[in-house]
Design a protein around this motif. Structure first.
Motif, PDB file in Angstrom:
ATOM      1  N   GLY A   9      75.383  69.262  20.611  1.00 10.66           N
ATOM      2  CA  GLY A   9      76.679  69.150  21.270  1.00 10.66           C
ATOM      3  C   GLY A   9      77.810  69.659  20.404  1.00 10.66           C
ATOM      4  O   GLY A   9      78.657  70.446  20.855  1.00 10.66           O
ATOM      5  N   TYR A  10      77.837  69.236  19.144  1.00 12.82           N
ATOM      6  CA  TYR A  10      78.917  69.661  18.255  1.00 12.82           C
ATOM      7  C   TYR A  10      78.753  71.102  17.803  1.00 12.82           C
ATOM      8  O   TYR A  10      79.746  71.781  17.522  1.00 12.82           O
ATOM      9  N   LYS A  11      77.532  71.586  17.741  1.00 12.46           N
ATOM     10  CA  LYS A  11      77.305  73.000  17.445  1.00 12.46           C
ATOM     11  C   LYS A  11      77.914  73.874  18.546  1.00 12.46           C
ATOM     12  O   LYS A  11      78.532  74.905  18.278  1.00 12.46           O
ATOM     13  N   SER A  12      77.765  73.402  19.791  1.00 12.94           N
ATOM     14  CA  SER A  12      78.244  74.188  20.934  1.00 12.94           C
ATOM     15  C   SER A  12      79.767  74.226  21.030  1.00 12.94           C
ATOM     16  O   SER A  12      80.331  75.155  21.627  1.00 12.94           O
ATOM     17  N   VAL A  13      80.451  73.225  20.442  1.00 14.19           N
ATOM     18  CA  VAL A  13      81.917  73.183  20.555  1.00 14.19           C
ATOM     19  C   VAL A  13      82.626  73.461  19.237  1.00 14.19           C
ATOM     20  O   VAL A  13      83.857  73.488  19.187  1.00 14.19           O
ATOM     21  N   SER A  14      81.864  73.687  18.162  1.00 10.51           N
ATOM     22  CA  SER A  14      82.485  73.831  16.841  1.00 10.51           C
ATOM     23  C   SER A  14      83.484  74.987  16.777  1.00 10.51           C
ATOM     24  O   SER A  14      84.481  74.920  16.048  1.00 10.51           O
ATOM     25  N   HIS A  15      83.237  76.048  17.565  1.00  7.83           N
ATOM     26  CA  HIS A  15      84.112  77.228  17.504  1.00  7.83           C
ATOM     27  C   HIS A  15      85.458  76.989  18.202  1.00  7.83           C
ATOM     28  O   HIS A  15      86.415  77.741  17.960  1.00  7.83           O
ATOM     29  N   ILE A  16      85.564  75.955  19.040  1.00  6.30           N
ATOM     30  CA  ILE A  16      86.833  75.668  19.717  1.00  6.30           C
ATOM     31  C   ILE A  16      87.385  74.292  19.352  1.00  6.30           C
ATOM     32  O   ILE A  16      88.435  73.889  19.851  1.00  6.30           O
ATOM     33  N   TYR A  17      86.668  73.585  18.497  1.00  6.42           N
ATOM     34  CA  TYR A  17      87.021  72.201  18.182  1.00  6.42           C
ATOM     35  C   TYR A  17      88.442  72.077  17.650  1.00  6.42           C
ATOM     36  O   TYR A  17      89.219  71.222  18.090  1.00  6.42           O
ATOM     37  N   ASP A  18      88.809  72.915  16.691  1.00  4.06           N
ATOM     38  CA  ASP A  18      90.140  72.826  16.086  1.00  4.06           C
ATOM     39  C   ASP A  18      91.238  73.073  17.113  1.00  4.06           C
ATOM     40  O   ASP A  18      92.263  72.384  17.117  1.00  4.06           O
ATOM     41  N   ASP A  19      91.037  74.059  17.969  1.00  5.53           N
ATOM     42  CA  ASP A  19      92.038  74.354  19.004  1.00  5.53           C
ATOM     43  C   ASP A  19      92.193  73.178  19.959  1.00  5.53           C
ATOM     44  O   ASP A  19      93.309  72.837  20.378  1.00  5.53           O
ATOM     45  N   TYR A  20      91.073  72.535  20.281  1.00 11.24           N
ATOM     46  CA  TYR A  20      91.118  71.387  21.189  1.00 11.24           C
ATOM     47  C   TYR A  20      91.843  70.214  20.540  1.00 11.24           C
ATOM     48  O   TYR A  20      92.685  69.559  21.157  1.00 11.24           O
ATOM     49  N   ILE A  21      91.517  69.929  19.275  1.00 16.54           N
ATOM     50  CA  ILE A  21      92.118  68.801  18.583  1.00 16.54           C
ATOM     51  C   ILE A  21      93.621  69.006  18.376  1.00 16.54           C
ATOM     52  O   ILE A  21      94.428  68.100  18.605  1.00 16.54           O
ATOM     53  N   LEU A  22      94.005  70.200  17.940  1.00 16.57           N
ATOM     54  CA  LEU A  22      95.427  70.464  17.692  1.00 16.57           C
ATOM     55  C   LEU A  22      96.230  70.569  18.983  1.00 16.57           C
ATOM     56  O   LEU A  22      97.396  70.178  19.029  1.00 16.57           O
ATOM     57  N   SER A  23      95.595  71.132  20.015  1.00 16.61           N
ATOM     58  CA  SER A  23      96.239  71.274  21.341  1.00 16.61           C
ATOM     59  C   SER A  23      97.587  71.972  21.244  1.00 16.61           C
ATOM     60  O   SER A  23      98.555  71.594  21.922  1.00 16.61           O
ATOM     61  N   GLU A  24      97.663  72.991  20.397  1.00 18.52           N
ATOM     62  CA  GLU A  24      98.909  73.743  20.260  1.00 18.52           C
ATOM     63  C   GLU A  24      98.959  74.922  21.232  1.00 18.52           C
ATOM     64  O   GLU A  24     100.033  75.324  21.676  1.00 18.52           O
ATOM     65  N   LYS A  25      97.799  75.468  21.562  1.00 18.35           N
ATOM     66  CA  LYS A  25      97.740  76.537  22.552  1.00 18.35           C
ATOM     67  C   LYS A  25      97.899  75.918  23.943  1.00 18.35           C
ATOM     68  O   LYS A  25      97.375  74.830  24.194  1.00 18.35           O
ATOM     69  N   PRO A  26      98.617  76.602  24.837  1.00 20.88           N
ATOM     70  CA  PRO A  26      98.917  76.023  26.157  1.00 20.88           C
ATOM     71  C   PRO A  26      97.708  75.475  26.910  1.00 20.88           C
ATOM     72  O   PRO A  26      97.758  74.366  27.445  1.00 20.88           O
ATOM     73  N   LEU A  27      96.601  76.233  26.930  1.00 16.24           N
ATOM     74  CA  LEU A  27      95.426  75.796  27.689  1.00 16.24           C
ATOM     75  C   LEU A  27      94.880  74.486  27.149  1.00 16.24           C
ATOM     76  O   LEU A  27      94.604  73.552  27.911  1.00 16.24           O
ATOM     77  N   PHE A  28      94.738  74.386  25.835  1.00 16.17           N
ATOM     78  CA  PHE A  28      94.166  73.178  25.239  1.00 16.17           C
ATOM     79  C   PHE A  28      95.134  72.001  25.331  1.00 16.17           C
ATOM     80  O   PHE A  28      94.698  70.846  25.460  1.00 16.17           O
ATOM     81  N   LYS A  29      96.409  72.274  25.293  1.00 14.22           N
ATOM     82  CA  LYS A  29      97.388  71.206  25.465  1.00 14.22           C
ATOM     83  C   LYS A  29      97.309  70.621  26.863  1.00 14.22           C
ATOM     84  O   LYS A  29      97.348  69.393  27.046  1.00 14.22           O
TER      85      LYS A  29
END
Length: 219
Positions: A9-29
């Motif tokens: 599970g974490y292998k599959s999301v590791s490439h977007i994890y930081d963007d999701y956690i920070l939520s600075e990009k409009p989509l992830f926010k």
């Protein structure tokens, strides 16, 4: 079996994890606001303030994740010795590079299982566990192991998802996060966690933001 599911599970999301956690990009926010009603930084940053900048003891950070929420805090903790442990090597590899890039030489990354922490009793002055318990397959063992490696008068601080606070969030956890392997049932409700912490620790400060419970406890 559950550990393998978590790893995948974490292998599959590791490439977007930081963007999701920070939520600075409009989509992830937008995604964070829909699922949780807020971003991770809104509760994580105040929680980290429970560790004084002049702290000089030994800290266990489990799970360390990618270090996206902690590395700036660790820059201030120059007198601390920090062990960052995670079950996922994919997440830990990102953390290692981040710590190296920021010259965080007082941190050490180690792969390990919270259900069997490879340290002696009463090794650490503090344990930090951010967003981990909702992923841990054996949550009772995790509580016991963290308590075991924490020194008397040391403190345990952290945060994680609890069920029963926001129905919308509960739906996303059940139908998306559990299925992709990043969350592992069963989940606790608020009363259960308050009881578990107050049973194990002599001083507790507990609060929540939506479906996230936060706490600082003294052993």
């Amino acid at each position: 079996m559950k550990n393998n599911t978590i790893n995948k599970g974490y292998k599959s999301v590791s490439h977007i994890y930081d963007d999701y956690i920070l939520s600075e990009k409009p989509l992830f926010k937008i995604i964070s606001k829909i699922i949780w009603g807020f971003t991770d930084k809104e509760y994580a940053m105040p929680l980290l303030e429970n560790i004084p900048d002049n702290f000089s003891g030994k800290i266990l950070d489990i799970p360390a994740g990618t270090g996206i929420l902690t590395h700036e805090k660790y820059l201030k903790l120059k007198n601390a010795e920090i062990v960052c442990m995670d079950y996922s090597n994919d997440m830990l590899d990102i953390a290692k590079k981040r710590f190296e890039d920021n010259n965080l030489y007082h941190t050490a990354c180690k792969q390990g299982d919270v259900g069997n922490i490879p340290f002696e009793n009463e090794t650490f002055d503090a344990v930090l566990s951010m967003n981990g318990f909702h992923a841990f397959p054996d949550k009772e063992k995790a509580f016991s192991e963290i308590h075991r490696v924490l020194k008397n008068n040391g403190f345990f601080t952290g945060c994680f998802y609890i069920k029963g606070k926001v129905r919308r969030t509960d739906w996303f956890i059940k139908n998306i996060f559990v299925k992709n392997g990043t969350f592992t049932p069963p989940f606790y409700n608020e009363n259960e966690i308050v009881g578990k912490l107050k049973t194990r620790y002599k001083e507790t400060k507990i609060w929540n933001k939506g479906s996230i419970i936060c706490f600082t406890c003294k052993k």
